[in-house]
Design an enzyme around this catalytic site. Structure first.
Site, PDB file in Angstrom:
ATOM      1  CG  HIS A 193      46.308  32.763  39.518  1.00  0.00           C
ATOM      2  ND1 HIS A 193      46.500  34.023  39.582  1.00  0.00           N
ATOM      3  CD2 HIS A 193      44.785  32.763  39.194  1.00  0.00           C
ATOM      4  CE1 HIS A 193      45.463  34.972  39.417  1.00  0.00           C
ATOM      5  NE2 HIS A 193      44.422  33.910  38.951  1.00  0.00           N
ATOM      6  CG  ASP A 232      41.082  33.271  40.432  1.00  0.00           C
ATOM      7  OD1 ASP A 232      41.569  34.346  40.044  1.00  0.00           O
ATOM      8  OD2 ASP A 232      40.943  32.242  39.891  1.00  0.00           O
ATOM      9  CG  ASP A 235      43.660  35.185  35.555  1.00  0.00           C
ATOM     10  OD1 ASP A 235      43.645  34.865  34.205  1.00  0.00           O
ATOM     11  OD2 ASP A 235      42.677  34.732  36.320  1.00  0.00           O
ATOM     12  CG  ASP A 262      43.830  29.126  37.588  1.00  0.00           C
ATOM     13  OD1 ASP A 262      44.872  29.719  37.395  1.00  0.00           O
ATOM     14  OD2 ASP A 262      42.706  29.233  36.877  1.00  0.00           O
ATOM     15  CG  HIS A 269      41.514  38.580  37.990  1.00  0.00           C
ATOM     16  ND1 HIS A 269      42.743  38.662  38.814  1.00  0.00           N
ATOM     17  CD2 HIS A 269      41.195  37.282  37.645  1.00  0.00           C
ATOM     18  CE1 HIS A 269      43.194  37.257  39.221  1.00  0.00           C
ATOM     19  NE2 HIS A 269      42.254  36.644  38.356  1.00  0.00           N
TER      20      HIS A 269
HETATM   21 ZN    ZN Z   1      42.542  34.546  38.254  1.00  0.00          ZN
END
Ligand code: ZN
Length: 1107
Positions: free
Chosen positions: A172, A174, A286, A423, A561
């Protein structure tokens, strides 16, 4: 975005809803050829309205079936000319379109859109009904804390009935959170993807999934051709699956649906161009609560299956008990299932490895081999993983299999999904080795021991969905309608704080969206205009196209997000802000260049230069400050300034435009040089002083749909008498001090005492209390109490306190103490305004006196500053006597409205919901709609009440990983409109138990114009005798129920570029429309009747008034 799936339109004469229409190239009926005389007539009569249209429609529908046939035929011609392709042939459509200029028409019409309003569609699960059922009692479930003790019958599995396990490795990433997007790329993501390239090649049984195209595209640009070919091979051999394929994994609470479309389109177009690939499964692990708009947009983008994770733990448990964690997610109005997306909801607390193999995190953690000693990560349950070897493999495999079997009990099939990641995982090559090798040993053992009755393997997400659907047909899964807000991950930890956190940037996001939409539309109009320079302006290598593409990327990135949610670290927030500010500047550049081309201004034939022909009257000094208007300096020497107004909507507009001018002695001239009525007002700089160098000059701009219209502002000499200029009446209440009055405003009335008062336009009388706060609205004969006040929430005194994500109030809101205020009231023919300065807010209420959308309700501007407070959350509240019976309505992604219920069994913060564009409360007679220009949190905590959160300042972290509070509050401008409407007759738009709500027609128009204000372009050259004074497209007025969501150049389909268009027809509640409103704001149907009438009689109806 995969275009062919987007090419669906809802048609027919019945009011339709929520469907897409995408024209490849231009529709002749909407942008007709020069020979189309009727459209020219339309243009000449831009402002015609005609009475009794509805009556005529009714009588004509009733009396004459031929008329009905004719209307249907006409609609078909508008939407689908005879030679267009049925939906099934869309793929062929683009192939046949030649690149001649202007491009030929190819229109797709789909009659399959289904909308059910008067009967509530029956689904197996309806989320509001489920909320009624759930106790929300949160008992301790043992190892699966939020569930129960799952029992497994080991004899259940046999030769015929094998368990199939798909372990799906994922990472994951971000695009901005603790670090910026670029920092993450360099420090981790780049290595993850490099490792993937190497490690997947080592064994064809290995699989991996990837979601964020923003990172993937950045990495791709660094690859050589050999590496690119390997990536293509991995994708097409199904070792690597791109899931969702969006630019980011978007937030679903605050994002505008059009921004979601942008971020999906950017990702999908990238995949089309570079990998010739379209994703079919979506992965949303998420985002903090899931919107019902998301599956609809995914469905239109070609996605068949979706996975979601962050859903309220009690909802998960309830669905798991009924084996309903897999369902066909369906839109609330859909009675046929045409909007279904097969959805898998993950059952447990998190998407990390301890919570994905089965119910016991203590055991699952032992199968996260990154937590082996010396890899820098531990299991909090204190039992570490061990390396798999011949001695322990049997025991280890059975321990893991027990978890898989337990997990499978929660679903209908014998297929188990076990995500394996977290993550930023897999950034070291050793991590690939320990995870993949140890799991392969476990799989080999499981698969070789037939008595275990299991087949386990690495899989992609689609591998899993295919296996599920091989076992059971889609019809065997329940249908579910509704959304999954408000999310709680444990106890009373409701994630409703992020609906409002960092509202300054939530506002900036909308401003950028509006600029991108405007820039794309005006660039497309310039491109298809055939005017000199039109070919050049949209060319791929042109700096305008590049600027617009980068702007779209910035908007798409912010939909992440941790972007629009306001949940990133301060430095990351500033980075997003700078990117958005640059993007706004790029859009402004595209808009002014395109406007110059359309007005055939000097240099229009070479739109590749960086010349600034117009300044957009909306400037920011830095990314974190409020935008301002230019002060137009005119006087004796230089006495005129040309202003061009752009209307990006497909409705004609009559709205007040305000400019800041250096002198009050002015007049405003229209494009023929005739004076128009204008209202001049002084500007209060501080409580006691008025500017002597700046004045507000307002006039009603009349701008047809998709048009540019110019006005001239002219300074008058001292002895000239202005024609049409009216000075505002100014009253100041509750002021003891002397007020310096500028020239022309000597009559300002200053009163030392406070007083109640009212202001009014032709529709509304608004009354205010002595503090200058709204207390009632009167429309027609009816008076409605609407008490406005401000209040605050504080933080608890426990360890667990509100932060960027969580709203954990210390009790009910406490009203702000406001003892006395100086109240300024400005009145005039075009608008009346009340300004009060109260603690933390400069509160301005404006009532416009126009026949346009700005005259429909009361406009509220709050400039909020809570930077000096501590653990403080500010709300604005309205109290009415509307009997809404615990029910209220809020929107999802500015796309659809959902019914909410206030539950006493839930804490206050659980009754808070996202409000991306509107909320309303109503009883049988009256509806109060609150429209917002910014996505914020909203609730109705008592009957007749509605409250919206304006800003939050929180001194501490809320223990969700961010590691900081929210203390970077900015001076923030909020814009709202409120409308109080009364049903004109006994009328019901939808069945009583329908889970959807629908905006009234006027609320919709007021919202569209609030989100898309008229753009003011100030001509930089003082002498310009070349430019035309207006640009207008014939018949661009679509009717209020159609929204031109996007019109953009450079859409890539099968190796060719097209101009693409997204048209959204909205279902509107017309129960509140009166005759006058119908005339002012005609629907597409009414415009069509007018057209047919004209064609038949070669004249406009007698009752038509020309304004
Ligand atoms: Zn995230």
């Amino acid at each position: 975005m995969k275009l062919k799936q987007m090419l669906a339109i809802c048609g027919g004469i019945v009011v339709a809803s929520i469907c897409f229409l995408l024209y490849l190239t231009m529709d002749m009926a909407i942008f007709p050829t020069k020979s189309a005389t009727i459209q020219q007539e339309f243009q000449n009569n831009q402002w015609l309205h005609f009475e009794n249209r509805l009556k005529k429609l009714e009588s004509s529908l009733n009396k004459n079936h031929n008329d009905v046939g004719e209307i249907k035929q006409a609609i078909r011609q508008i939407i689908a000319p005879e030679d267009s392709h049925p939906l099934g042939n869309i793929q062929e459509g683009p192939e046949e379109v030649k690149h001649d200029f202007p491009p030929a028409s190819a229109i797709i019409y789909n009659q399959t859109c289904s909308i059910s309003l008067h009967q509530t569609p029956k689904n197996h699960v309806q989320m509001l009904e489920l909320y009624e059922d759930i106790k929300f009692d949160n008992p301790d479930g043992g190892v699966w804390k939020q569930g129960w003790k799952i029992e497994v019958n080991d004899n259940y599995w046999n030769k015929q009935n094998k368990l199939k396990v798909f372990v799906v490795p994922h990472s994951h990433n971000d695009p901005g959170w603790i670090r910026t997007f670029e920092e993450y790329y360099l420090s981790q993501t780049k290595h993850i993807l490099n490792n993937m390239l190497e490690k997947l090649q080592e064994d064809p049984r290995r699989k991996f999934i990837w979601a964020e195209i923003s990172f993937f595209a950045m990495w791709w640009d660094e690859l050589d051709n050999t590496a690119k070919n390997i990536v293509k091979r991995l994708v097409h051999s199904n070792q690597l699956e791109i899931v969702t394929g969006g630019w980011v994994m978007n937030d679903e609470a605050n994002s505008h649906w059009l921004s979601i479309v942008h971020q999906l389109t950017e990702g999908h177009q990238w995949l089309q161009r570079n990998l010739n690939y379209t994703p079919t499964s979506s992965w949303s692990i998420d985002p903090f609560g899931m919107s019902a708009t998301q599956p609809l947009l995914l469905n239109k983008a070609g996605i068949l299956n979706s996975l979601i994770q962050r859903v309220h733990y009690s909802v998960k448990k309830k669905l798991a008990l009924e084996k309903q964690l897999e369902f066909r997610w369906r839109q609330m109005w859909d009675s046929k299932g045409s909007t279904d997306v097969f959805t898998h909801m993950m059952p447990f607390y998190s998407y990390d490895v301890p919570h994905t193999c089965g119910p016991d995190p203590k055991i699952c953690c032992q199968f996260d081999f990154k937590r082996l000693p010396n890899h820098g990560l531990k299991c909090p349950w204190h039992i570490p993983p061990v390396e798999i070897n011949d001695r322990n493999v049997a025991e280890r495999a059975e321990t893991l299999l027990d978890q898989y079997r337990k997990k499978s009990q929660l679903y209908k099939t014998n297929v188990v999904l076990a995500p394996l990641g977290d993550d930023f995982r897999y950034d070291h090559s050793t991590e690939w080795d320990v995870q993949y090798n140890n799991y392969q040993k476990l799989f080999d053992h499981m698969n070789a021991n037939l008595g275990l009755h299991v087949h386990a393997q690495f899989g992609t997400l689609t591998d899993y969905f295919n296996a599920v659907q091989k076992e059971k047909s889609l019809g065997e899964f329940p249908s579910l309608s509704g959304d999954f807000f408000t999310y709680a991950d444990r106890d009373d930890h409701y994630w409703s704080g992020y609906y409002t956190s960092r509202p300054f940037y939530k506002r900036m996001d909308r401003v950028l969206l509006q600029y991108i939409r405007s820039a794309e539309i005006i660039l497309s109009l310039a491109h298809i205009s055939g005017l000199p320079g039109s070919r050049l302006i949209a060319e791929k290598e042109n700096n305008l196209d590049r600027a617009l593409t980068e702007a779209r990327h910035s908007l798409a990135l912010f939909q992440h997000h941790d972007g629009i949610t306001g949940t990133a670290k301060d430095a990351v927030v500033n980075d997003y802000g700078q990117k958005m500010m640059d993007a706004i500047l790029s859009c402004q550049s595209v808009i002014q260049q395109s406007a110059n081309l359309l007005l055939a201004g000097p240099g229009a034939d070479d739109p590749t230069t960086d010349t600034i022909f117009y300044n957009i009257d909306d400037v920011k000094q830095t990314q974190d400050t409020l935008s301002e208007q230019y002060t137009i300096t005119i006087g004796l020497e230089l006495n005129t300034k040309k202003i061009v107004i752009f209307n990006s909507l497909t409705i004609n507009r009559h709205e007040v435009v305000t400019l800041i001018v250096s002198t009050a002695n002015v007049e405003v001239l229209d494009q023929r040089g005739a004076p128009v009525v204008c209202q001049v007002a002084p500007i209060f700089e501080h409580v006691y002083s008025l500017s002597t160098s700046k004045y507000r000059v307002s006039f009603i701009a009349k701008v047809p749909a998709l048009s540019l219209t110019s006005y001239v502002i002219r300074a008058l000499s001292d002895n000239e008498i202005p024609r049409g200029t009216i000075t505002s009446k100014v009253k100041v209440y509750n002021l003891y001090a002397e007020l310096q009055k500028p020239r022309g405003f000597e009559n300002i009335n200053v009163s030392p005492s406070a007083s109640e008062f009212s202001i009014q336009n032709s529709r509304i009388v608004a009354s205010f209390n002595k503090l200058g706060l709204l207390k009632a609205l009167k429309t027609g004969k009816h008076t409605y109490p609407v008490h406005l006040d401000f209040a605050r929430y504080g933080a608890r005194r426990t360890n667990e306190r509100s932060g960027a994500y969580l709203f954990l109030p210390d009790g009910d809101a406490v009203p702000l103490k406001i003892e006395s205020t100086v109240v300024k009231v400005i009145e005039g023919p075009l608008y009346s305004q009340v300004i009060v300065v109260i603690p933390y807010v400069v509160h301005t209420v404006t009532l416009y006196n126009t026949t346009g959308a700005d005259g429909l309700g009361l406009e509220i501007q709050n400039i909020v500053d809570i930077s000096k407070t501590s653990n403080f959350e500010l709300v604005m509240r309205f109290a009415t006597n509307i009997k809404n019976n615990d029910l209220f309505y809020s929107d999802l992604n500015a796309y659809q409205v959902v019914k909410r219920k206030r539950f006493k069994k839930l804490p206050l913060q659980a009754n808070y919901y996202p409000m991306p564009s509107m909320a309303y409360i109503e009883d049988k007679i009256t509806r109060l709609t609150l429209l917002t220009a910014t996505s914020l949190g909203v609730s109705s905590l008592r009957d007749g009440h509605i409250e919206v959160m304006l800003d939050r300042r929180l001194n501490q972290d809320d223990n969700l990983g961010l590691g900081q509070g929210v203390l970077d509050n900015k001076l923030t401008r909020h814009l709202f409109r409120i409308l109080v409407e009364r049903k004109t007759q006994p009328c019901q738009a939808q069945s009583e138990d329908h889970p959807s709500g629908f905006p009234t027609a006027l609320a919709h128009i007021a919202s569209e114009t609030l989100q898309n204000p008229l753009l003011r372009l100030l001509r930089t050259e003082d002498e310009d005798t070349v430019s035309h004074s207006s640009y207008s497209h014939t018949s661009a007025e679509f009717g209020i129920d159609y929204v031109l969501a996007a019109l953009k150049t450079g859409i890539f389909v099968k190796n060719k570029e097209y101009v693409g268009m997204i048209l959204h027809r909205k279902h509107l509640d017309t129960c509140f429309m009166d005759q006058k409103s119908l005339e002012q704001f005609p629907s597409a149907m009414e415009l069509l009747i007018l057209k047919i009438y004209y064609q038949r009689h070669q004249r406009i109806p007698n009752s038509t008034k020309l304004h």
